[in-house]
Design a protein around this motif. Structure first.
Motif, PDB file in Angstrom:
ATOM      1  N   UNK A 428      34.238 -27.797  58.444  1.00 47.05           N
ATOM      2  CA  UNK A 428      33.954 -26.516  59.089  1.00 47.05           C
ATOM      3  C   UNK A 428      33.230 -25.576  58.125  1.00 47.05           C
ATOM      4  N   UNK A 429      33.686 -25.565  56.873  1.00 51.13           N
ATOM      5  CA  UNK A 429      33.063 -24.689  55.868  1.00 51.13           C
ATOM      6  C   UNK A 429      31.673 -25.211  55.511  1.00 51.13           C
ATOM      7  N   UNK A 430      31.544 -26.541  55.405  1.00 51.30           N
ATOM      8  CA  UNK A 430      30.241 -27.137  55.094  1.00 51.30           C
ATOM      9  C   UNK A 430      29.212 -26.799  56.159  1.00 51.30           C
ATOM     10  N   UNK A 431      29.636 -26.773  57.430  1.00 55.59           N
ATOM     11  CA  UNK A 431      28.714 -26.435  58.512  1.00 55.59           C
ATOM     12  C   UNK A 431      28.204 -25.005  58.373  1.00 55.59           C
ATOM     13  N   UNK A 432      29.073 -24.083  57.950  1.00 52.73           N
ATOM     14  CA  UNK A 432      28.652 -22.699  57.733  1.00 52.73           C
ATOM     15  C   UNK A 432      27.651 -22.630  56.579  1.00 52.73           C
ATOM     16  N   UNK A 433      27.949 -23.311  55.486  1.00 46.83           N
ATOM     17  CA  UNK A 433      27.045 -23.304  54.331  1.00 46.83           C
ATOM     18  C   UNK A 433      25.677 -23.862  54.684  1.00 46.83           C
ATOM     19  N   UNK A 434      25.649 -24.951  55.457  1.00 47.31           N
ATOM     20  CA  UNK A 434      24.375 -25.592  55.799  1.00 47.31           C
ATOM     21  C   UNK A 434      23.505 -24.725  56.699  1.00 47.31           C
ATOM     22  N   UNK A 435      24.089 -23.672  57.270  1.00 46.98           N
ATOM     23  CA  UNK A 435      23.299 -22.763  58.107  1.00 46.98           C
ATOM     24  C   UNK A 435      22.481 -21.782  57.274  1.00 46.98           C
ATOM     25  N   UNK A 436      22.757 -21.696  55.976  1.00 41.59           N
ATOM     26  CA  UNK A 436      22.011 -20.773  55.113  1.00 41.59           C
ATOM     27  C   UNK A 436      20.645 -21.376  54.798  1.00 41.59           C
ATOM     28  N   UNK A 437      19.571 -20.623  54.899  1.00 39.60           N
ATOM     29  CA  UNK A 437      18.224 -21.186  54.705  1.00 39.60           C
ATOM     30  C   UNK A 437      17.940 -21.683  53.294  1.00 39.60           C
ATOM     31  N   UNK A 438      18.722 -21.239  52.306  1.00 37.85           N
ATOM     32  CA  UNK A 438      18.471 -21.657  50.922  1.00 37.85           C
ATOM     33  C   UNK A 438      19.297 -22.880  50.514  1.00 37.85           C
ATOM     34  N   UNK A 440      20.305 -26.835  50.869  1.00 42.01           N
ATOM     35  CA  UNK A 440      19.858 -28.147  51.346  1.00 42.01           C
ATOM     36  C   UNK A 440      21.013 -29.098  51.575  1.00 42.01           C
ATOM     37  N   UNK A 441      22.095 -28.955  50.814  1.00 44.50           N
ATOM     38  CA  UNK A 441      23.235 -29.863  50.929  1.00 44.50           C
ATOM     39  C   UNK A 441      24.466 -29.137  50.419  1.00 44.50           C
ATOM     40  N   UNK A 442      25.626 -29.523  50.941  1.00 41.51           N
ATOM     41  CA  UNK A 442      26.855 -28.838  50.541  1.00 41.51           C
ATOM     42  C   UNK A 442      28.055 -29.746  50.744  1.00 41.51           C
ATOM     43  N   UNK A 443      29.045 -29.572  49.887  1.00 42.92           N
ATOM     44  CA  UNK A 443      30.310 -30.281  50.028  1.00 42.92           C
ATOM     45  C   UNK A 443      31.434 -29.355  49.593  1.00 42.92           C
ATOM     46  N   UNK A 444      32.547 -29.443  50.282  1.00 42.37           N
ATOM     47  CA  UNK A 444      33.705 -28.593  49.997  1.00 42.37           C
ATOM     48  C   UNK A 444      34.907 -29.479  49.723  1.00 42.37           C
ATOM     49  N   UNK A 445      35.648 -29.157  48.664  1.00 43.63           N
ATOM     50  CA  UNK A 445      36.862 -29.898  48.322  1.00 43.63           C
ATOM     51  C   UNK A 445      37.981 -28.905  48.046  1.00 43.63           C
ATOM     52  N   UNK A 446      39.204 -29.411  48.084  1.00 40.56           N
ATOM     53  CA  UNK A 446      40.354 -28.599  47.728  1.00 40.56           C
ATOM     54  C   UNK A 446      40.749 -28.829  46.283  1.00 40.56           C
ATOM     55  N   UNK A 447      41.081 -27.752  45.590  1.00 38.38           N
ATOM     56  CA  UNK A 447      41.541 -27.857  44.197  1.00 38.38           C
ATOM     57  C   UNK A 447      42.890 -27.140  44.098  1.00 38.38           C
ATOM     58  N   UNK A 448      43.712 -27.516  43.098  1.00 37.29           N
ATOM     59  CA  UNK A 448      45.035 -26.903  42.966  1.00 37.29           C
ATOM     60  C   UNK A 448      44.961 -25.385  42.774  1.00 37.29           C
ATOM     61  N   UNK A 483      39.365 -15.620  57.162  1.00 35.13           N
ATOM     62  CA  UNK A 483      40.032 -15.234  55.922  1.00 35.13           C
ATOM     63  C   UNK A 483      40.685 -16.427  55.235  1.00 35.13           C
ATOM     64  N   UNK A 484      41.354 -17.286  56.006  1.00 35.33           N
ATOM     65  CA  UNK A 484      42.069 -18.414  55.413  1.00 35.33           C
ATOM     66  C   UNK A 484      41.117 -19.492  54.878  1.00 35.33           C
ATOM     67  N   UNK A 485      39.837 -19.451  55.319  1.00 34.07           N
ATOM     68  CA  UNK A 485      38.869 -20.462  54.893  1.00 34.07           C
ATOM     69  C   UNK A 485      38.086 -20.059  53.653  1.00 34.07           C
ATOM     70  N   UNK A 486      38.231 -18.838  53.213  1.00 32.17           N
ATOM     71  CA  UNK A 486      37.327 -18.318  52.184  1.00 32.17           C
ATOM     72  C   UNK A 486      37.393 -19.124  50.900  1.00 32.17           C
ATOM     73  N   UNK A 487      36.197 -19.284  50.304  1.00 35.52           N
ATOM     74  CA  UNK A 487      36.048 -20.102  49.108  1.00 35.52           C
ATOM     75  C   UNK A 487      36.518 -19.363  47.856  1.00 35.52           C
TER      76      UNK A 487
END
Length: 517
Positions: A428-438, A440-448, A483-487
């Motif tokens: 879901x977050x990757x889809x939002x990032x990919x909508x930005x014109x600048x 080209x590629x994005x990946x989101x992971x969870x960290x402790x 809010x709960x999705x924020x990076x």
């Protein structure tokens, strides 16, 4: 398996029949070389006879760790003809992993070439198996010397649908690779399905992914079994792909999403004649809706996305050209597939569950693995049985079906981020990032995170020429997200780490986070 020995024809027998029907028709093309069906069958027979001469029995295993070649294909086919399963291994493996896989497979022989010599240095004695060099390099016994004589014919072996066809070692994007046992019956079902994708004796299939990948094999073997021609690439290059497609008048191809992206972006794409294409397929990694739309608009021929696993089970099929409004989905279950959703406790979601309720996807079909080699506990973890005892394979993916029965993927269950008790889906977050014109590629992971347990971070590849600023992109993204999705952080990267078939290695990204460059 649904097939029985009475209605089952093995894949090697199908290829052998093509040799009788059209002996001079080209079977495999690579670079400037071509081999017809008669010659391919003759070479496969010599491989099978050599294995039998060496005392390699039916239902044992050989391993191939080499670059793409015609000899590779013939050795794979010849091994099957002798009833011997094949473990195709990546030439880029480190020595320790290669040793572990060869030993786990119980390989009786290892076929190699110059590309794997470095990985084998110092290992030959420890492997304890003969090494045969497919390219006659000094990395092992020369293939041409090892082969049985030109007129040799193997003793007939009547393979059964439940015999192991190959051991495909998982990509290891999220853990230790496991040997997936695909039986002959599973591969036979792939051939039967292939007719629905237009494969036949006039097919010309261009394949640019490695021969150790199931992504390649699900197109290679059906093409040969049905009498078509396979054009192989030793290494993917977008410009060379376009040149080969035009020269050979290619009708079919199997590509992963990042390859579609690179081909479409190549300067020669617009001027290349691709009118011969009838079907293009995609699998193995998430296929963005915008990219599907671009392929459909710019590239002639039908476009079909497959969603499934190397382990088999259910398969979804999205005929993008027939359902342009469903590009955000992975399609409906194939006619031979039964796909269901499970809740967090492993129970099937009830029929009255609200539409759109997500669950873990499980599937059943004629194409199912026998299990993980030497890992009965892992096999049991991968299986789910309904009340009638019907066996399903767990995908580890979370998704839901829309009102029309199309499957919408949310994410890998193991990639889901649980932050402050909330389930966050990186896709879901990757889809939002990919909508930005600048971007080209994005990946989101969870960290402790001490505060939240886990928190999402993003890795972003800027578009060429974009003046991307990590802080500005982070602020923009968090302004779009719930809010709960924020990076918690966003890092710029020149490229995302991917395996040979285009899957993002999220484990590598988790390890990279916070590490000094």
């Amino acid at each position: 398996m649904s097939q029985t020995s009475t209605d089952f024809t093995s894949l090697p027998a199908l290829v052998d029949a093509q040799g009788a029907l059209r002996p001079r028709h080209p079977a495999v093309v690579l670079d400037q070389r071509s081999i017809d069906f008669a010659s391919l069958n003759r070479l496969a027979d010599r491989v099978a006879a050599a294995l039998q001469r060496d005392g390699v029995p039916a239902r044992s295993v050989v391993a191939i760790c080499a670059a793409t070649s015609i000899e590779y294909v013939a050795t794979f086919l010849g091994s099957l003809r002798a009833g011997v399963a094949v473990a195709p291994l990546s030439p880029s493996l480190n020595p320790q992993t290669l040793r572990a896989m060869v030993q786990d497979a119980g390989a009786r022989q290892l076929f190699i070439d110059a590309s794997t010599r470095e990985a084998l240095l110092g290992l030959e004695a420890g492997l304890g198996v003969p090494c045969i060099a497919l390219d006659d390099a000094d990395a092992g016994l020369a293939f041409t010397r090892w082969l049985a004589p030109g007129d040799a014919r193997p003793a007939p072996v009547e393979v059964q649908p439940d015999w192991a066809f190959n051991l495909i070692y998982s990509s290891g994007t999220t853990g230790v690779p496991k040997g997936i046992i695909q039986p002959f019956g599973m591969r036979s079902s792939h051939v039967q399905r292939a007719t629905q994708g237009g494969y036949g004796p006039d097919s010309v299939t261009l394949l640019s992914t490695p021969l150790y990948s199931n992504t390649t094999l699900v197109s290679l073997f059906p093409t040969l079994s049905l009498g078509g021609t396979v054009v192989l690439m030793g290494k993917f290059d977008a410009g060379q792909y376009l040149e080969l497609a035009a020269r050979h008048r290619v009708t079919h191809t199997m590509l992963v999403p990042v390859q579609y992206q690179r081909i479409l972006a190549h300067p020669a794409f617009a001027e290349t004649d691709l009118s011969s294409f009838r079907y293009k397929f995609c699998t193995s990694a998430p296929f963005a809706a915008a990219l599907k739309a671009e392929v459909l608009q710019r590239w002639p021929g039908a476009l079909i996305e497959y969603y499934g696993m190397t382990e088999g089970g259910g398969r979804c099929e999205l005929r993008v050209h027939e359902h342009p409004g469903k590009q955000h989905t992975v399609g409906r279950p194939s006619p031979d597939s039964d796909m269901r959703l499970l809740d967090d406790d492993g129970r099937e979601l009830p029929p009255d569950a609200p539409r759109g309720t997500p669950g873990e996807i499980v599937g059943h079909s004629p194409a199912m693995m026998s299990g993980y080699h030497n890992h009965p506990a892992k096999t049991a973890e991968a299986e789910w049985f309904d009340a009638s005892g019907k066996r399903f394979i767990r995908t580890g993916d979370v998704g839901y079906f829309d009102a029309d029965g199309f499957l919408i993927l949310m994410d890998r269950k193991k990639d889901m981020v649980i932050s402050g008790g909330f389930n966050i889906y990186p896709s879901d977050i990757e889809a939002v990032l990919m909508a930005h014109p600048d971007i080209a590629d994005a990946a989101v992971v969870g960290v402790p995170s001490e505060r939240w347990g886990e928190t999402p971070v993003a890795f972003v590849v800027p578009r060429p020429g974009a003046a991307a600023d990590a802080a500005a992109l982070l602020a923009w993204a968090n302004g779009q997200l719930e809010k709960m999705q924020r990076l918690a952080a966003l890092e710029l990267s020149q490229e995302l780490p991917r395996n040979a078939i285009g899957k993002v290695l999220k484990r590598d990204l988790r390890e990279r986070f916070g590490r000094a460059p």
